[in-house]
Design a protein around this motif. Structure first.
Motif, mmCIF file in Angstrom:
data_model
loop_
_atom_site.group_PDB
_atom_site.id
_atom_site.type_symbol
_atom_site.label_atom_id
_atom_site.label_comp_id
_atom_site.label_asym_id
_atom_site.label_seq_id
_atom_site.Cartn_x
_atom_site.Cartn_y
_atom_site.Cartn_z
ATOM 1 N N THR A 92 1.092 -1.559 0.402
ATOM 2 C CA THR A 92 0.072 0.016 -0.067
ATOM 3 C C THR A 92 1.057 1.328 0.243
ATOM 4 O O THR A 92 1.871 1.481 0.956
ATOM 5 C CB THR A 92 -1.203 0.626 1.177
ATOM 6 N N SER A 93 0.491 2.444 -1.343
ATOM 7 C CA SER A 93 1.159 3.241 -0.692
ATOM 8 C C SER A 93 0.138 4.304 -0.038
ATOM 9 O O SER A 93 -0.767 4.306 0.040
ATOM 10 C CB SER A 93 1.602 3.792 -2.148
ATOM 11 N N VAL A 94 1.046 5.643 0.035
ATOM 12 C CA VAL A 94 0.343 6.495 1.002
ATOM 13 C C VAL A 94 -0.735 7.536 -0.553
ATOM 14 O O VAL A 94 -1.782 7.715 0.290
ATOM 15 C CB VAL A 94 1.664 8.179 0.560
ATOM 16 N N LYS A 95 0.164 7.230 -1.522
ATOM 17 C CA LYS A 95 -0.957 7.867 -2.299
ATOM 18 C C LYS A 95 -2.828 6.815 -2.557
ATOM 19 O O LYS A 95 -3.538 7.053 -2.559
ATOM 20 C CB LYS A 95 -0.390 7.679 -4.206
ATOM 21 N N ASP A 96 -2.332 6.080 -2.870
ATOM 22 C CA ASP A 96 -3.340 4.730 -2.240
ATOM 23 C C ASP A 96 -4.300 5.340 -1.116
ATOM 24 O O ASP A 96 -5.379 4.823 -1.417
ATOM 25 C CB ASP A 96 -3.015 3.169 -2.348
ATOM 26 N N ILE A 97 -4.002 5.303 0.254
ATOM 27 C CA ILE A 97 -4.832 5.244 1.389
ATOM 28 C C ILE A 97 -5.203 6.632 0.833
ATOM 29 O O ILE A 97 -6.348 7.213 1.005
ATOM 30 C CB ILE A 97 -2.733 5.880 2.327
ATOM 31 N N VAL A 98 -4.170 8.195 0.994
ATOM 32 C CA VAL A 98 -5.166 9.712 0.317
ATOM 33 C C VAL A 98 -6.119 9.428 -0.251
ATOM 34 O O VAL A 98 -6.846 9.553 -0.516
ATOM 35 C CB VAL A 98 -4.141 10.323 0.094
ATOM 36 N N GLY A 99 -5.809 8.652 -1.729
ATOM 37 C CA GLY A 99 -6.695 8.526 -2.571
ATOM 38 C C GLY A 99 -8.391 8.216 -2.224
ATOM 39 O O GLY A 99 -9.743 7.591 -2.974
ATOM 40 N N ALA A 100 -8.272 7.008 -1.505
ATOM 41 C CA ALA A 100 -9.137 5.587 -0.865
ATOM 42 C C ALA A 100 -10.153 6.787 -0.147
ATOM 43 O O ALA A 100 -11.361 6.505 0.547
ATOM 44 C CB ALA A 100 -8.990 4.856 -0.149
ATOM 45 N N ILE A 101 -9.431 7.895 0.453
ATOM 46 C CA ILE A 101 -10.434 8.715 1.521
ATOM 47 C C ILE A 101 -11.083 10.142 0.895
ATOM 48 O O ILE A 101 -11.851 10.574 1.228
ATOM 49 C CB ILE A 101 -9.097 9.051 2.694
ATOM 50 N N VAL A 102 -10.016 10.825 -0.077
ATOM 51 C CA VAL A 102 -10.571 11.713 -0.419
ATOM 52 C C VAL A 102 -10.940 12.178 -1.521
ATOM 53 O O VAL A 102 -10.373 11.040 -2.687
ATOM 54 C CB VAL A 102 -9.408 13.126 -0.360
ATOM 55 N N LYS A 103 -11.718 12.984 -2.659
ATOM 56 C CA LYS A 103 -12.548 12.876 -3.174
ATOM 57 C C LYS A 103 -11.412 13.854 -4.589
ATOM 58 O O LYS A 103 -12.285 14.130 -5.702
ATOM 59 C CB LYS A 103 -13.179 12.247 -3.779
ATOM 60 N N ASN A 104 -10.448 14.906 -4.037
ATOM 61 C CA ASN A 104 -10.482 16.229 -4.032
ATOM 62 C C ASN A 104 -9.090 15.740 -4.867
ATOM 63 O O ASN A 104 -8.354 14.383 -4.783
ATOM 64 C CB ASN A 104 -9.407 16.860 -2.911
ATOM 65 N N LYS A 105 -8.371 16.351 -5.703
ATOM 66 C CA LYS A 105 -7.433 16.151 -6.126
ATOM 67 C C LYS A 105 -5.610 16.804 -5.474
ATOM 68 O O LYS A 105 -6.221 17.180 -4.253
ATOM 69 C CB LYS A 105 -6.443 17.629 -7.568
ATOM 70 N N PHE A 106 -5.268 15.877 -5.006
ATOM 71 C CA PHE A 106 -3.592 15.798 -4.292
ATOM 72 C C PHE A 106 -2.987 15.364 -4.551
ATOM 73 O O PHE A 106 -2.686 15.001 -6.374
ATOM 74 C CB PHE A 106 -4.195 14.686 -2.900
ATOM 75 N N THR A 107 -1.551 15.936 -4.506
ATOM 76 C CA THR A 107 0.320 15.742 -4.615
ATOM 77 C C THR A 107 0.597 14.573 -2.941
ATOM 78 O O THR A 107 -0.085 15.020 -2.131
ATOM 79 C CB THR A 107 0.664 16.582 -4.862
#
Length: 151
Positions: A33-48
């Motif tokens: 699991t990557s940090v991007k996977d975690i954030v993408g599963a929680i927020v639906k906003n654009k993120f880096t």
């Protein structure tokens, strides 16, 4: 006939209520699991996501800011930190929320509205198991919010 109709409506409502999950879904975190996977599963906003030697900086652009957004940002931040705590590679995480605020020329510019940072010691000390009950504002190593965010 009316009783049957009422029973069917009640039954349908009951079934639909059972299908809703009030608790947020947990992210399945494992060694892949990557940090991007975690954030993408929680927020639906654009993120880096920026990662270097355990230092993780997450920048989220929330274009749908409205009343109560601060509470939602804090809830999402707590959930992200809780999931990140399961990754041994993450040592000092920070989340920076950006939102459009009207500038001097009435242009909506993405501005930092909330920033939460944990140093390694504080991050490992927090019991993230019940993240929804944590007061992120008081337990973060550094916490900053834009006055325009409000409550």
């Amino acid at each position: 006939m009316k009783k049957l109709l009422y029973i069917l409506v009640l039954f349908t409502l009951l079934l639909s209520a059972c299908g809703k999950n009030a608790e947020p879904k947990e992210v399945a975190v494992d060694q892949d699991t990557s940090v991007k996977d975690i954030v993408g599963a929680i927020v639906k906003n654009k993120f880096t996501v920026e990662e270097t030697d355990g230092i993780v900086t997450i920048s989220i652009q929330d274009t749908d800011v409205r009343e109560g957004s601060k509470n939602q940002m804090l809830k999402d931040s707590g959930r992200i930190f809780a999931e990140l705590s399961k990754l041994k590679s993450v040592k000092t995480p920070s989340i920076i929320w950006f939102a459009p605020l009207t500038g001097a020329n009435n242009n909506e510019e993405m501005t930092e509205v909330l920033s939460v940072y944990f140093d390694e010691e504080d991050f490992r000390t927090v019991n993230w198991a019940d993240y929804a009950q944590l007061n992120i504002e008081s337990i973060a190593t550094k916490y900053r919010e834009n006055p325009a965010l409000g409550d």
